[in-house]
Write a protein that holds these residues in place. Structure first.
Motif, PDB file in Angstrom:
ATOM      1  N   ASP A  50       0.846  -1.268   0.049  1.00 52.07           N
ATOM      2  CA  ASP A  50      -0.067   0.179  -0.203  1.00 52.07           C
ATOM      3  C   ASP A  50       0.882   1.332   0.204  1.00 52.07           C
ATOM      4  OD1 ASP A  50       0.997  -0.157   2.549  1.00 52.07           O
ATOM      5  OD2 ASP A  50      -1.055   0.380   3.540  1.00 52.07           O
ATOM      6  N   GLY A  51       2.062   1.013  -0.272  1.00 52.61           N
ATOM      7  CA  GLY A  51       2.981   2.226  -0.214  1.00 52.61           C
ATOM      8  C   GLY A  51       3.490   2.659   0.921  1.00 52.61           C
ATOM      9  N   ASP A 101       4.472  14.593  15.259  1.00 52.99           N
ATOM     10  CA  ASP A 101       3.405  14.069  14.914  1.00 52.99           C
ATOM     11  C   ASP A 101       2.570  14.835  13.692  1.00 52.99           C
ATOM     12  OD1 ASP A 101       1.073  12.341  15.588  1.00 52.99           O
ATOM     13  OD2 ASP A 101       0.135  14.337  16.326  1.00 52.99           O
ATOM     14  N   PHE A 104       3.552  14.414   7.855  1.00 50.08           N
ATOM     15  CA  PHE A 104       3.140  13.128   6.900  1.00 50.08           C
ATOM     16  C   PHE A 104       4.288  12.966   5.701  1.00 50.08           C
ATOM     17  CE2 PHE A 104       2.066  11.346   2.786  1.00 50.08           C
ATOM     18  CZ  PHE A 104       1.498  10.316   3.058  1.00 50.08           C
ATOM     19  N   ALA A 112      10.074   5.535  -4.865  1.00 51.31           N
ATOM     20  CA  ALA A 112       9.258   4.697  -5.799  1.00 51.31           C
ATOM     21  C   ALA A 112       8.761   5.783  -7.122  1.00 51.31           C
ATOM     22  CB  ALA A 112       7.923   4.036  -5.379  1.00 51.31           C
ATOM     23  N   ASN A 176       5.114  20.285  -5.650  1.00 51.13           N
ATOM     24  CA  ASN A 176       3.982  21.057  -4.882  1.00 51.13           C
ATOM     25  C   ASN A 176       4.590  21.247  -3.562  1.00 51.13           C
ATOM     26  OD1 ASN A 176       1.837  22.236  -4.021  1.00 51.13           O
ATOM     27  ND2 ASN A 176       0.445  20.341  -4.788  1.00 51.13           N
ATOM     28  N   ALA A 178       2.617  22.896  -1.261  1.00 50.08           N
ATOM     29  CA  ALA A 178       1.298  23.303  -0.384  1.00 50.08           C
ATOM     30  C   ALA A 178       1.683  22.370   0.814  1.00 50.08           C
ATOM     31  CB  ALA A 178       0.180  22.586  -1.115  1.00 50.08           C
ATOM     32  N   PHE A 180      -0.212  20.945   2.825  1.00 48.68           N
ATOM     33  CA  PHE A 180      -0.699  19.687   2.835  1.00 48.68           C
ATOM     34  C   PHE A 180      -0.112  18.357   2.377  1.00 48.68           C
ATOM     35  CE2 PHE A 180      -5.500  19.201   4.619  1.00 48.68           C
ATOM     36  CZ  PHE A 180      -5.006  19.389   5.727  1.00 48.68           C
ATOM     37  N   LYS A 184      -0.169  17.036   8.153  1.00 46.01           N
ATOM     38  CA  LYS A 184      -1.499  16.352   8.637  1.00 46.01           C
ATOM     39  C   LYS A 184      -1.838  16.902   9.728  1.00 46.01           C
ATOM     40  CE  LYS A 184       0.552  12.441  11.045  1.00 46.01           C
ATOM     41  NZ  LYS A 184       0.707  10.942  11.339  1.00 46.01           N
TER      42      LYS A 184
ATOM     43  N   ASP B 104      -4.706  24.612  -1.920  1.00 44.85           N
ATOM     44  CA  ASP B 104      -3.932  24.095  -2.935  1.00 44.85           C
ATOM     45  C   ASP B 104      -4.704  23.878  -4.204  1.00 44.85           C
ATOM     46  OD1 ASP B 104      -2.208  22.450  -3.880  1.00 44.85           O
ATOM     47  OD2 ASP B 104      -2.619  20.570  -3.039  1.00 44.85           O
ATOM     48  N   GLU B 106      -3.549  22.214  -6.383  1.00 47.64           N
ATOM     49  CA  GLU B 106      -3.528  20.962  -7.209  1.00 47.64           C
ATOM     50  C   GLU B 106      -4.784  19.754  -6.854  1.00 47.64           C
ATOM     51  OE1 GLU B 106       0.738  19.627  -7.527  1.00 47.64           O
ATOM     52  OE2 GLU B 106      -0.149  17.475  -7.057  1.00 47.64           O
ATOM     53  N   PRO B 151      -3.763   7.276  14.296  1.00 52.73           N
ATOM     54  CA  PRO B 151      -2.231   7.936  14.128  1.00 52.73           C
ATOM     55  C   PRO B 151      -2.148   8.750  12.837  1.00 52.73           C
ATOM     56  CG  PRO B 151      -2.287   5.441  13.569  1.00 52.73           C
ATOM     57  CD  PRO B 151      -3.625   5.918  13.848  1.00 52.73           C
ATOM     58  N   PHE B 152      -3.194   8.595  11.913  1.00 51.89           N
ATOM     59  CA  PHE B 152      -2.831   9.359  10.830  1.00 51.89           C
ATOM     60  C   PHE B 152      -3.437  10.822  10.707  1.00 51.89           C
ATOM     61  CE2 PHE B 152      -3.638   4.767   9.691  1.00 51.89           C
ATOM     62  CZ  PHE B 152      -2.117   4.483   9.331  1.00 51.89           C
ATOM     63  N   VAL B 153      -4.136  11.239  11.724  1.00 51.70           N
ATOM     64  CA  VAL B 153      -4.571  12.608  11.836  1.00 51.70           C
ATOM     65  C   VAL B 153      -3.734  13.019  13.273  1.00 51.70           C
ATOM     66  CG1 VAL B 153      -6.550  13.958  12.290  1.00 51.70           C
ATOM     67  CG2 VAL B 153      -6.705  11.758  11.127  1.00 51.70           C
ATOM     68  N   SER B 154      -3.212  14.115  13.000  1.00 52.25           N
ATOM     69  CA  SER B 154      -2.399  14.623  14.571  1.00 52.25           C
ATOM     70  C   SER B 154      -3.604  15.348  15.277  1.00 52.25           C
ATOM     71  CB  SER B 154      -1.396  15.699  14.030  1.00 52.25           C
ATOM     72  OG  SER B 154      -1.879  16.694  13.482  1.00 52.25           O
ATOM     73  N   THR B 165     -11.261  18.563   6.654  1.00 53.44           N
ATOM     74  CA  THR B 165     -10.224  18.558   5.556  1.00 53.44           C
ATOM     75  C   THR B 165     -10.388  17.636   4.522  1.00 53.44           C
ATOM     76  OG1 THR B 165      -8.943  16.929   6.830  1.00 53.44           O
ATOM     77  CG2 THR B 165      -8.123  19.222   7.119  1.00 53.44           C
ATOM     78  N   TYR B 168      -8.426  14.202   4.516  1.00 52.43           N
ATOM     79  CA  TYR B 168      -7.006  14.348   3.501  1.00 52.43           C
ATOM     80  C   TYR B 168      -6.088  13.231   3.807  1.00 52.43           C
ATOM     81  CZ  TYR B 168      -3.519  16.471   0.879  1.00 52.43           C
ATOM     82  OH  TYR B 168      -2.678  16.721  -0.429  1.00 52.43           O
ATOM     83  N   GLN B 172      -3.858  10.962   1.173  1.00 54.67           N
ATOM     84  CA  GLN B 172      -2.444  10.558   1.360  1.00 54.67           C
ATOM     85  C   GLN B 172      -2.361   9.232   1.155  1.00 54.67           C
ATOM     86  OE1 GLN B 172      -1.605  12.752   4.832  1.00 54.67           O
ATOM     87  NE2 GLN B 172      -0.450  14.446   3.833  1.00 54.67           N
ATOM     88  N   ALA B 173      -2.975   8.471   1.747  1.00 52.73           N
ATOM     89  CA  ALA B 173      -2.703   6.818   1.775  1.00 52.73           C
ATOM     90  C   ALA B 173      -3.195   6.522   0.615  1.00 52.73           C
ATOM     91  CB  ALA B 173      -3.630   6.258   2.808  1.00 52.73           C
ATOM     92  N   ARG B 175      -3.036   8.040  -2.298  1.00 55.01           N
ATOM     93  CA  ARG B 175      -1.975   8.642  -3.351  1.00 55.01           C
ATOM     94  C   ARG B 175      -0.759   7.826  -3.329  1.00 55.01           C
ATOM     95  NH1 ARG B 175       0.423  14.106  -1.922  1.00 55.01           N
ATOM     96  NH2 ARG B 175       1.057  12.920  -0.418  1.00 55.01           N
ATOM     97  N   ASN B 176      -0.525   7.397  -2.124  1.00 54.91           N
ATOM     98  CA  ASN B 176       0.881   6.732  -1.633  1.00 54.91           C
ATOM     99  C   ASN B 176       0.704   5.369  -2.336  1.00 54.91           C
ATOM    100  OD1 ASN B 176       3.096   6.765  -0.257  1.00 54.91           O
ATOM    101  ND2 ASN B 176       2.277   6.348   1.577  1.00 54.91           N
ATOM    102  N   LYS B 177      -0.650   4.614  -2.406  1.00 56.97           N
ATOM    103  CA  LYS B 177      -0.793   3.200  -3.027  1.00 56.97           C
ATOM    104  C   LYS B 177      -0.600   3.509  -4.471  1.00 56.97           C
ATOM    105  CE  LYS B 177      -4.078  -0.516  -2.275  1.00 56.97           C
ATOM    106  NZ  LYS B 177      -5.302  -1.033  -1.720  1.00 56.97           N
ATOM    107  N   LEU B 179       0.857   5.459  -6.009  1.00 58.91           N
ATOM    108  CA  LEU B 179       2.388   5.771  -6.255  1.00 58.91           C
ATOM    109  C   LEU B 179       3.339   4.293  -6.633  1.00 58.91           C
ATOM    110  CD1 LEU B 179       3.643   8.902  -4.066  1.00 58.91           C
ATOM    111  CD2 LEU B 179       3.353   8.813  -6.668  1.00 58.91           C
ATOM    112  N   VAL B 180       2.874   3.506  -5.655  1.00 57.32           N
ATOM    113  CA  VAL B 180       3.594   2.081  -5.875  1.00 57.32           C
ATOM    114  C   VAL B 180       3.137   1.409  -7.027  1.00 57.32           C
ATOM    115  CG1 VAL B 180       3.681  -0.022  -4.289  1.00 57.32           C
ATOM    116  CG2 VAL B 180       4.194   2.223  -3.256  1.00 57.32           C
TER     117      VAL B 180
END
Lengths: 184, 269
Positions: A50-51, A101, A104, A112, A176, A178, A180, A184, B104, B106, B151-154, B165, B168, B172-173, B175-177, B179-180
């Motif tokens: 999952d990256g 914390d 991200f 990759a 980019n 930005a 975000f 996070k 943003d 983008e 843990p993915f949100v501070s 948001t 968001y 990010q998760a 997009r990460n996937k 990318l791989v």
């Protein structure tokens, strides 16, 4: 003259007072492993499907090559490692690179996708024979990294990677910027 | 995001899902209810008629993610010489002195960085949708609950402004996937918590500009409208309702073909 002495003292004293040291539980020879095990960092530090980045390999990965009592010299360090292997217990490595914390960070995006080499950020860490002591900030608890430049750009003790370092690389490469993208 | 107000039953599942996904805390008691935080809030409106004819509708309100001005200069976009010209702006971004919030280009998402926020609350005052909240207190997480935080949100500290948001961290998760695997972020790879939680399917989430996405088709409907369109905030949250009184009561109803004729009094108001 007093100012110069004071400044010199400050540059020496501030990091000394601010950072405390802790020893890693074991020593690890990156160079030896890179020569004997594989030719790339990726054989141990992998990306998941999952990256996300799996980080430090588990004791199971060590076990694939090391059976208890084999493939190692003798010494205090090896004996300690043997203990972990026998108990099948994860080694409590101190992670230099733990991010605050609010950050991200995606290894997938940088390796990759952007195709950066590991050494771009981690310098020659993969070629070292010893682990540096883990230095952490007494106030924030974040570690002082093993990469990056010195606080005044003159070399010296490396400081941890700052947001500016990320932002600089992003703008130089037209990525980019930005908030975000990294926060996070 | 498109929210169908005819489907919304006002159950509040979206609010709960949002709080759970984004580590939003609850206060000690309700004495400071006005200072409670709900990134996704459900408003109730009715048609103002007495009993047999009473109708009620609910308006779920996330952050609208107003589109920023193309010029990038705060204020400039708002005072266009030609009022007929479509000029968008993001109210919270242009007033933030700390650049803690940003539009943003983008992703089209308005970001909010709590660690950069200085707590001046200009953005809270500027937001015409009241989508921004000021965090007055450190959240009293009861014993054991911090372990359940994502843990993915501070978690935010007190003294900062915060808001929705569009989950968001899920983008990010995804997009990460992507990318791989080398693909793209698909419509279903990135869905917000409120969209997934909505039991009646009132919320649809996707890329507004992508013709393959469902939201793209929905916003071309005659029944879609946005809140306070006359402010040129150009929100990315669209509402739809086939009931005319809902569209009018949403205050913001401007007929599609008569968008800028607001100075003249409208019939029925």
């Amino acid at each position: 003259m007093g100012l110069v002495i004071g400044s010199a003292f400050g540059f020496w004293a501030t990091p000394t007072i601010l950072y405390a040291e802790k020893a890693q539980p074991l020593q690890f020879n990156h160079k030896l492993h890179l020569e004997q095990v594989s030719d790339s960092c990726k054989s141990c530090h992998t990306l998941r499907e999952d990256g996300s980045f799996s980080g430090i390999p588990s004791i199971q990965s060590c076990k694939e090559c090391h059976e208890a009592g084999s493939l190692m010299g003798d010494g205090k360090n090896e004996a300690a490692f043997d203990e972990y292997l026998k108990k099948n217990q994860p080694i409590p490595w101190l992670v230099y690179s733990r991010q605050p914390d609010c950050v991200f960070f995606s290894h997938a995006a940088h390796t990759a996708s952007a195709g950066l080499e590991c050494a771009q950020c981690h310098a020659d860490h993969g070629q070292t024979t010893k682990l540096r002591p883990y230095e952490y900030n007494r106030l924030t608890g974040y570690s002082r990294d093993i990469w990056g430049t010195g606080p005044i750009g003159l070399g010296g003790p490396p400081h941890r990677m700052k947001m500016d370092d990320c932002a600089k690389c992003h703008s130089e490469n037209g990525v980019n910027r930005a908030c975000f993208v990294c926060h996070k | 995001m498109v929210i169908d107000l005819d489907k919304c039953t006002g159950c509040g599942a979206c609010s709960v899902a949002c709080m759970s996904e984004n580590n939003i805390g609850v206060l000690h008691d309700e004495t400071d209810k006005i200072r409670s935080i709900t990134w996704m809030r459900v408003y109730q409106i009715d048609n103002g008629k007495s009993f047999p004819d009473t109708e009620v509708a609910f308006i779920p309100r996330p952050c609208m993610h107003c589109q920023g001005g193309t010029s990038g200069t705060p204020g400039q976009a708002f005072f266009q010489e030609d009022p007929m010209e479509e000029a968008a702006h993001t109210p919270c971004v242009s007033v933030c002195p700390a650049t803690a919030t940003d539009y943003d280009e983008e992703t089209g998402i308005v970001s909010q960085i709590p660690t950069r926020c200085i707590g001046c609350r200009y953005c809270v005052a500027a937001c015409p949708y009241h989508a921004r909240y000021f965090n007055w207190y450190d959240v009293p997480w009861p014993k054991g609950t911090p372990r359940a935080l994502s843990p993915f949100v501070s978690p935010r500290m007190r003294g900062v402004a915060e808001k929705c948001t569009f989950c968001y961290q899920r983008y990010q998760a995804a997009r990460n996937k992507a990318l791989v695997s080398g693909g793209e972020v698909g419509e279903m790879d990135y869905q917000t918590a409120c969209t997934e939680a909505c039991p009646s399917g009132a919320i649809t989430f996707g890329q507004l500009q992508n013709p393959k996405h469902k939201v793209h088709q929905l916003i071309s409907s005659e029944y879609t409208f946005r809140l306070l369109e006359r402010l040129h905030t150009n929100p990315k949250v669209y509402y739809m309702s086939k009931r005319e009184w809902v569209r009018k009561k949403a205050d913001n109803y401007v007929t599609r073909h008569n968008k800028f004729a607001q100075a003249a009094p409208q019939s029925g108001h």
